[in-house]
Design an enzyme around this catalytic site. Structure first.
Site, PDB file in Angstrom:
ATOM      1  N   LYS A  24      22.366  43.543  96.630  1.00  0.00           N
ATOM      2  CA  LYS A  24      20.916  43.679  96.459  1.00  0.00           C
ATOM      3  C   LYS A  24      20.264  42.314  96.298  1.00  0.00           C
ATOM      4  CE  LYS A  24      18.557  44.085  92.718  1.00  0.00           C
ATOM      5  NZ  LYS A  24      17.935  44.412  91.437  1.00  0.00           N
ATOM      6  N   ASP A  68      17.406  48.564  96.348  1.00  0.00           N
ATOM      7  CA  ASP A  68      17.490  48.712  94.896  1.00  0.00           C
ATOM      8  C   ASP A  68      17.311  50.198  94.578  1.00  0.00           C
ATOM      9  OD1 ASP A  68      14.855  49.302  95.226  1.00  0.00           O
ATOM     10  OD2 ASP A  68      14.141  48.040  93.604  1.00  0.00           O
TER      11      ASP A  68
END
Ligand code: SF4
Length: 228
Positions: free
Chosen positions: A118, A137
């Site tokens: 991420k 996310d």
């Protein structure tokens, strides 16, 4: 994605996007702000990053701070003790191994303490202008599933599924659009489906309860769209 592009106009940007814009996409500050942002409210991330960058803006200067000093500067981000250790160790590795610069390749970013896909994807998109990455996310994972774009259990699976499901021109924008939407409208609990521009095209997979409140910001955006 086209509907979202219009609808997020005027809504509050996610904290890391704001920091990236204000710091002219400085890779180090994007990296550190993203590390701090995990499981933390945006306003807290923004305030903590601002305090930290006032004291140190480079891997060398930040690496000279003690873990305790970093902890005090970033408190109350969640897991601040853990994150302070990661920040310090990341600075050390950037200086020792990468000449004080943030590397621009996924494999090298993943060597940094506390950096997962991420964070690495967001740094590549915001700081290095990559158009070949998707940053997933919790908001992106949740909304992509609610919209029926993917059917996945974990964010890493979602990232791979989105590469297959979404046209490449949208990849670098997915995070900005869905995080903004997730913070304002398609919230984890009680999403505001009644005010959402995506309602006509959203199967609302897994949504059992929706908000009854009206959201002023979204109403404004929606009305403007309808009048256009
Ligand atoms: S219609 Fe509801 S579930 Fe679908 S994107 Fe909008 S807020 Fe989320």
């Amino acid at each position: 994605m086209r509907a979202l592009a219009k609808a997020i106009d005027g809504l509050e940007l996610p904290a890391v996007e704001k920091i990236s814009e204000s710091q002219e996409e400085d890779p180090f500050q994007v990296l550190i702000a993203t590390l701090l942002s995990a499981r933390t409210q945006d306003a807290t991330t923004l305030a903590a990053s601002t305090r930290l960058f006032k004291v140190a803006r480079t891997p060398r200067t930040m690496g000279r701070l003690t873990v305790k000093q970093i902890e005090r500067l970033i408190y109350p981000v969640s897991f601040y003790r853990h994150k302070a250790r990661h920040v310090k160790a990341t600075c050390r590795l950037l200086v020792d191994r990468f000449g004080g610069c943030v590397p621009g390749a996924m494999e090298q970013l993943l060597m940094l303490p506390g950096v997962g896909r991420k964070t690495a994807n967001l740094v590549l998109i915001l700081a290095f202008g990559s158009r070949r990455n998707i940053c997933v996310d919790t908001h992106v994972h949740r909304i992509a599933n609610r919209l029926g774009w993917v059917r996945t259990g974990m964010p890493d699976e979602t990232e791979q599924a989105l590469y297959a499901a979404i046209d490449g021109r949208w990849w670098p924008l997915i995070n900005l659009y869905l995080v903004t939407w997730g913070q304002n409208v398609c919230r984890p609990l009680y999403p505001r489906c009644g005010e959402c521009v995506l309602t006509p095209m959203c199967p609302r997979v897994g949504v059992t309860r929706v908000s009854k409140k009206r959201a002023t910001t979204v109403i404004t955006v929606t009305n403007r769209e309808q009048g256009a």
